[in-house]
Scaffold this motif. Structure first.
Motif, PDB file in Angstrom:
ATOM      1  N   SER A  42      49.765  10.699  64.720  1.00  0.00           N
ATOM      2  CA  SER A  42      49.079  11.709  63.913  1.00  0.00           C
ATOM      3  C   SER A  42      49.060  11.310  62.443  1.00  0.00           C
ATOM      4  N   ARG A  43      50.170  10.795  61.969  1.00  0.00           N
ATOM      5  CA  ARG A  43      50.261  10.373  60.560  1.00  0.00           C
ATOM      6  C   ARG A  43      49.342   9.175  60.305  1.00  0.00           C
ATOM      7  N   LEU A  44      49.330   8.233  61.226  1.00  0.00           N
ATOM      8  CA  LEU A  44      48.476   7.061  61.077  1.00  0.00           C
ATOM      9  C   LEU A  44      47.007   7.472  61.069  1.00  0.00           C
ATOM     10  N   ASP A  45      46.655   8.434  61.913  1.00  0.00           N
ATOM     11  CA  ASP A  45      45.277   8.913  61.939  1.00  0.00           C
ATOM     12  C   ASP A  45      44.896   9.533  60.600  1.00  0.00           C
ATOM     13  N   ARG A  46      45.813  10.254  59.990  1.00  0.00           N
ATOM     14  CA  ARG A  46      45.531  10.865  58.678  1.00  0.00           C
ATOM     15  C   ARG A  46      45.397   9.814  57.584  1.00  0.00           C
ATOM     16  N   LEU A  47      46.139   8.714  57.708  1.00  0.00           N
ATOM     17  CA  LEU A  47      46.020   7.647  56.713  1.00  0.00           C
ATOM     18  C   LEU A  47      44.690   6.908  56.860  1.00  0.00           C
ATOM     19  N   ILE A  48      44.278   6.718  58.105  1.00  0.00           N
ATOM     20  CA  ILE A  48      43.023   6.010  58.347  1.00  0.00           C
ATOM     21  C   ILE A  48      41.833   6.883  58.008  1.00  0.00           C
TER      22      ILE A  48
END
Length: 64
Positions: A42-48
């Protein structure tokens, strides 16, 4: 279409059903590890794709 939709179910069955778990030699993922991976994804998706972006698709705008 059914093969694509059923693939995740077969993968989960191979991990969590004891009779099928022996075939590939898998182990079930415990809840703590699953939550850690979910939070990281979820965090990686928000960064991308930061909130408010269209995820790489052109934004739909109205007006002249």
């Amino acid at each position: 279409m059914a093969a694509v939709a059923g693939a995740p179910l077969r993968e989960l069955a191979a991990v969590y059903l004891p009779a099928l778990r022996d075939l590939p030699g898998t182990q079930p993922v415990d809840m703590t590890d699953l939550l850690i991976v979910g939070a990281a994804a979820s965090r990686l998706d928000r960064l991308i794709r930061p909130p408010g972006t269209s995820g790489g698709r052109p934004a739909v705008t109205s007006g002249p």
